[in-house]
Design an enzyme around this catalytic site. Structure first.
Site, PDB file in Angstrom:
ATOM      1  N   PHE A 114       0.851  -1.185   0.000  1.00  7.29           N
ATOM      2  CA  PHE A 114       0.000   0.000   0.000  1.00  7.29           C
ATOM      3  C   PHE A 114       0.883   1.230   0.000  1.00  7.29           C
ATOM      4  O   PHE A 114       2.061   1.179   0.342  1.00  7.29           O
ATOM      5  CB  PHE A 114      -0.934  -0.011   1.225  1.00  7.29           C
ATOM      6  CG  PHE A 114      -2.379  -0.267   0.871  1.00  7.29           C
ATOM      7  CD1 PHE A 114      -2.751  -1.412   0.186  1.00  7.29           C
ATOM      8  CD2 PHE A 114      -3.375   0.642   1.227  1.00  7.29           C
ATOM      9  CE1 PHE A 114      -4.080  -1.654  -0.141  1.00  7.29           C
ATOM     10  CE2 PHE A 114      -4.701   0.412   0.898  1.00  7.29           C
ATOM     11  CZ  PHE A 114      -5.060  -0.735   0.211  1.00  7.29           C
ATOM     12  N   GLN A 227      -8.788  14.218   3.399  1.00  8.01           N
ATOM     13  CA  GLN A 227      -8.088  13.397   2.403  1.00  8.01           C
ATOM     14  C   GLN A 227      -8.892  13.239   1.118  1.00  8.01           C
ATOM     15  O   GLN A 227     -10.040  12.804   1.146  1.00  8.01           O
ATOM     16  CB  GLN A 227      -7.807  12.003   2.974  1.00  8.01           C
ATOM     17  CG  GLN A 227      -7.027  11.110   2.009  1.00  8.01           C
ATOM     18  CD  GLN A 227      -6.444   9.894   2.701  1.00  8.01           C
ATOM     19  OE1 GLN A 227      -7.152   8.926   2.960  1.00  8.01           O
ATOM     20  NE2 GLN A 227      -5.165   9.941   3.018  1.00  8.01           N
ATOM     21  N   HIS A 229      -8.845  10.971  -2.017  1.00 12.40           N
ATOM     22  CA  HIS A 229      -8.278   9.694  -2.466  1.00 12.40           C
ATOM     23  C   HIS A 229      -7.917   9.795  -3.948  1.00 12.40           C
ATOM     24  O   HIS A 229      -8.673  10.359  -4.737  1.00 12.40           O
ATOM     25  CB  HIS A 229      -9.312   8.583  -2.250  1.00 12.40           C
ATOM     26  CG  HIS A 229      -8.756   7.201  -2.382  1.00 12.40           C
ATOM     27  ND1 HIS A 229      -8.408   6.642  -3.588  1.00 12.40           N
ATOM     28  CD2 HIS A 229      -8.497   6.256  -1.437  1.00 12.40           C
ATOM     29  CE1 HIS A 229      -7.953   5.420  -3.388  1.00 12.40           C
ATOM     30  NE2 HIS A 229      -7.989   5.161  -2.093  1.00 12.40           N
ATOM     31  N   LEU A 239     -15.319   4.664  -4.861  1.00 11.74           N
ATOM     32  CA  LEU A 239     -13.915   4.338  -4.575  1.00 11.74           C
ATOM     33  C   LEU A 239     -13.410   3.178  -5.424  1.00 11.74           C
ATOM     34  O   LEU A 239     -14.074   2.154  -5.566  1.00 11.74           O
ATOM     35  CB  LEU A 239     -13.789   3.969  -3.093  1.00 11.74           C
ATOM     36  CG  LEU A 239     -12.388   3.548  -2.620  1.00 11.74           C
ATOM     37  CD1 LEU A 239     -11.427   4.723  -2.681  1.00 11.74           C
ATOM     38  CD2 LEU A 239     -12.471   3.001  -1.195  1.00 11.74           C
ATOM     39  N   GLU A 242      -7.073   1.345  -3.383  1.00  9.23           N
ATOM     40  CA  GLU A 242      -5.622   1.489  -3.519  1.00  9.23           C
ATOM     41  C   GLU A 242      -4.963   0.127  -3.704  1.00  9.23           C
ATOM     42  O   GLU A 242      -3.833   0.027  -4.187  1.00  9.23           O
ATOM     43  CB  GLU A 242      -5.064   2.177  -2.263  1.00  9.23           C
ATOM     44  CG  GLU A 242      -3.606   2.539  -2.325  1.00  9.23           C
ATOM     45  CD  GLU A 242      -3.208   3.413  -1.140  1.00  9.23           C
ATOM     46  OE1 GLU A 242      -4.000   4.284  -0.744  1.00  9.23           O
ATOM     47  OE2 GLU A 242      -2.099   3.218  -0.608  1.00  9.23           O
ATOM     48  N   ARG A 273      -0.993   9.079  -0.371  1.00 11.38           N
ATOM     49  CA  ARG A 273      -2.185   9.522  -1.095  1.00 11.38           C
ATOM     50  C   ARG A 273      -2.168  11.008  -1.436  1.00 11.38           C
ATOM     51  O   ARG A 273      -2.604  11.405  -2.516  1.00 11.38           O
ATOM     52  CB  ARG A 273      -3.432   9.188  -0.269  1.00 11.38           C
ATOM     53  CG  ARG A 273      -3.714   7.712  -0.234  1.00 11.38           C
ATOM     54  CD  ARG A 273      -4.915   7.381   0.622  1.00 11.38           C
ATOM     55  NE  ARG A 273      -5.240   5.962   0.489  1.00 11.38           N
ATOM     56  CZ  ARG A 273      -6.218   5.362   1.166  1.00 11.38           C
ATOM     57  NH1 ARG A 273      -6.942   6.055   2.024  1.00 11.38           N
ATOM     58  NH2 ARG A 273      -6.465   4.084   0.980  1.00 11.38           N
ATOM     59  N   HIS A 337     -12.508  11.587   0.553  1.00 17.76           N
ATOM     60  CA  HIS A 337     -12.559  10.200   1.015  1.00 17.76           C
ATOM     61  C   HIS A 337     -12.549  10.047   2.526  1.00 17.76           C
ATOM     62  O   HIS A 337     -13.193   9.162   3.066  1.00 17.76           O
ATOM     63  CB  HIS A 337     -11.359   9.462   0.430  1.00 17.76           C
ATOM     64  CG  HIS A 337     -11.261   8.021   0.823  1.00 17.76           C
ATOM     65  ND1 HIS A 337     -12.260   7.102   0.540  1.00 17.76           N
ATOM     66  CD2 HIS A 337     -10.291   7.321   1.483  1.00 17.76           C
ATOM     67  CE1 HIS A 337     -11.904   5.911   0.993  1.00 17.76           C
ATOM     68  NE2 HIS A 337     -10.727   6.008   1.589  1.00 17.76           N
ATOM     69  N   ARG A 372      -3.458  10.357   5.940  1.00 19.88           N
ATOM     70  CA  ARG A 372      -3.555   8.972   6.413  1.00 19.88           C
ATOM     71  C   ARG A 372      -2.995   8.021   5.367  1.00 19.88           C
ATOM     72  O   ARG A 372      -3.296   8.147   4.177  1.00 19.88           O
ATOM     73  CB  ARG A 372      -5.019   8.609   6.686  1.00 19.88           C
ATOM     74  CG  ARG A 372      -5.218   7.149   7.063  1.00 19.88           C
ATOM     75  CD  ARG A 372      -6.640   6.829   7.420  1.00 19.88           C
ATOM     76  NE  ARG A 372      -7.567   6.920   6.312  1.00 19.88           N
ATOM     77  CZ  ARG A 372      -7.755   5.975   5.387  1.00 19.88           C
ATOM     78  NH1 ARG A 372      -7.011   4.875   5.410  1.00 19.88           N
ATOM     79  NH2 ARG A 372      -8.642   6.136   4.427  1.00 19.88           N
TER      80      ARG A 372
END
Length: 559
Positions: A114, A227, A229, A239, A242, A273, A337, A372
């Site tokens: 990730f 955030q 995304h 979404l 990721e 991100r 997000h 995050r």
């Protein structure tokens, strides 16, 4: 009047993990949720949950460092150390409860990479990890005998002698208003995603928990850190996990170029991100996008990987964008997000208001800081949900109930009647105000921000608050009056929108997700600190707190 030792508001992962741990520690526990528990937004988490397992050659210190760096050094390092140190045991505990994590070729727990992390330490269940965790925890709280008030809406927190002593609630089915007294309340009501439009969040993510705590006197912290995304679907904003980039998907611009090599040459598509979203938005703004999007290309991963590990987004791309991921790239763009900020808590979930705890996205223990890392949110919910439940159960043992009776609901009954009595007279319904708020926030507080835009947003939000005073509720009935519920939600959303905007205007630097065109550099000398927003009789008041640094001093951040 109902009565419990511990009342938990919200039935997502943080709420149910808190409920289970409080029940296991002997408390009489109840959970209240405005939807059926397994319809909570945790259900939508796709990619996985991070943990550094030592027997797999990983080290929680490395996970903590990646998290601190990902936060752009705004995360509190004492909380980050706890989260990363306790991650492994939490993941294993979830497996023991019954979560069937995906496996590697040798049958061991599988991991995927990730963004922003030096090692592949994300454990997953295909691309519906949140759903798998949520269903297992629901089974566990049923086994533990936790009472669930299902499809009830929280109107207000009860404060007696400076302590949180319960909540005023409405059963949506009947419209009846009740009082629930409790020795401790754990707020786990999720985020505020729908303050922005569009958003990857469920329609139920309306900032109720933050608004309730804020009105009761708790501080909100890091609210400017919103955030976006990097991969949300064109049009719908759904979404796209990721996990796709973790499996090796490419980002391409209109010229077919893997443009991330110019923004993050070492990590490419797996930079953090905020970095990837800024790169995408720059490509779009400079004319190398198509219809406001860039592309995510998975064709080279092959049919087996996509069908086994990314099955949900294969369906999403086909159903919502008419794209077959096996044969063509899918258009994506940055989209709202997650809210890194929230109700300020300590490492046991305690807020500044005695008796009130918070955990999950509604809270800000500050493990995410300015940005995050993907797959740290599920971990946050479980670790700090459990810690909140344990602490609240122990605190409840030595407390008596406050002197609460049904008269605690009188103020909310009057408030609802006032809303129902509003005449139409040209007044808006909730939907128009909500749409105007969401569009304004997305226009001026997205990936790039500036002073003029944010001041425009603040002025608009305050005008919307005035319009809300005369909002029209056409349904006057009591039975399943969703028109009323949506109107009540809007009041909390406007509180959150104002807090986000005020904090963003205050922070005059660029850090993490807060990127200002007029202050493009990070400024550790003046802004390595948290911004808090508190409601006072004179309106919102801002204050500051230092960031907790234990062992990682701020450095230049590159990927």
């Amino acid at each position: 009047m109902y009565s419990h030792d511990v009342l938990i508001i919200g039935a997502g992962l943080a709420g149910m993990r808190a409920a289970l741990s409080a029940a296991e520690n002997g408390a009489d526990v109840a959970v209240i949720s405005k939807v059926h528990p397994v319809r909570s937004h945790s259900n939508a988490a796709q990619g996985g949950i991070n943990a550094a397992l030592e027997h797999a050659g990983d080290d929680w210190h490395d996970h903590a460092y990646d998290t601190v760096k990902g936060s752009d050094y705004l995360g509190d390092q004492d909380a980050i150390e706890i989260m990363c140190r306790e991650a492994g045991s939490e993941v294993i505990q979830m497996e023991h409860y019954g979560v069937t994590f995906s496996r590697d070729e040798e049958g061991r727990l599988g991991t995927r990479a990730f963004g922003g992390q030096g090692k592949a330490r994300t454990f997953f269940v295909a691309d519906f990890t949140g759903q798998a965790l949520l269903h297992v925890l629901y089974e566990q709280i049923m086994r533990a005998g936790v009472r669930v008030y299902e499809e009830w809406f929280v109107l207000d927190l009860i404060i007696e002698d400076g302590q949180c002593a319960g909540a005023v609630v409405m059963e949506i089915r009947s419209g009846e208003i009740h009082t629930i007294r409790s020795k401790a309340v754990i707020m786990a009501a999720g985020g505020l995603g729908r303050v922005f439009e569009p958003s990857t969040n469920a329609l139920i993510c309306t900032g109720d928990g933050m608004g309730l705590a804020y009105r009761a006197g708790a501080s909100l912290m890091d609210m400017e850190m919103v955030q976006y995304h990097p991969t949300t679907l064109k049009g719908s904003g759904v979404l796209i996990t990721e996990g796709a980039r973790g499996e090796g998907a490419y980002l391409l611009n209109s010229e077919g170029e893997r443009f991330m090599k110019r923004y993050a040459p070492n990590m490419m598509e797996l930079a953090s991100r905020d970095v990837v979203s800024r790169a995408e938005q720059t490509e779009i703004n400079e004319g190398r996008g198509v219809d406001g999007c860039v592309f995510l290309d998975m064709r080279h991963l092959g049919e087996r990987v996509i069908r086994e590990r990314l099955t949900q987004i294969l369906d999403i791309a086909r159903d919502f964008a008419n794209v077959n991921l096996l044969e063509e790239p899918v258009p994506i763009r940055p989209g709202m997000h997650y809210q890194m900020g929230g109700i300020k808590t300590d490492i046991d979930g305690q807020t500044q208001l005695p008796g009130l705890y918070a955990a999950g996205e509604v809270a800000c223990v500050s493990v995410h800081g300015g940005n995050r890392l993907g797959a740290n949110s599920l971990l946050d919910t479980l670790v700090f949900g459990r810690r909140s439940g344990v602490h609240a159960a122990e605190a409840a043992r030595s407390k008596s109930h406050g002197s609460v009776d049904d008269s605690a609901a009188d103020g909310q009954k009057a408030n609802i009647q006032r809303l129902l009595d509003n005449e139409q007279n040209g007044g808006d319904m909730f939907g128009q105000i909500r749409q105007d708020m969401g569009g304004t926030m997305n226009e001026h507080l997205a990936v790039y921000r500036n002073q003029d835009g944010m001041e425009t947003a603040l002025d608009t939000v305050r005008q919307l608050r005035e319009r809300y005073r005369s909002v029209y509720v056409p349904d006057k009935g009591k039975t399943w009056n969703t028109n009323l519920v949506f109107t009540l939600e809007l009041g909390f959303m406007l509180d959150c929108a104002e807090a986000v905007t005020l904090a963003a205007i205050e922070r005059k630097e660029s850090r993490g997700a807060h990127t200002r065109e007029d202050f493009p550099e990070r400024d550790d000398e003046n802004w390595l600190k948290h911004i808090l927003v508190e409601q006072t009789e004179d309106g919102p008041a801002l204050s500051e707190m230092p960031v907790v640094i234990t062992q990682w001093e701020p450095q230049v951040r590159s990927y």
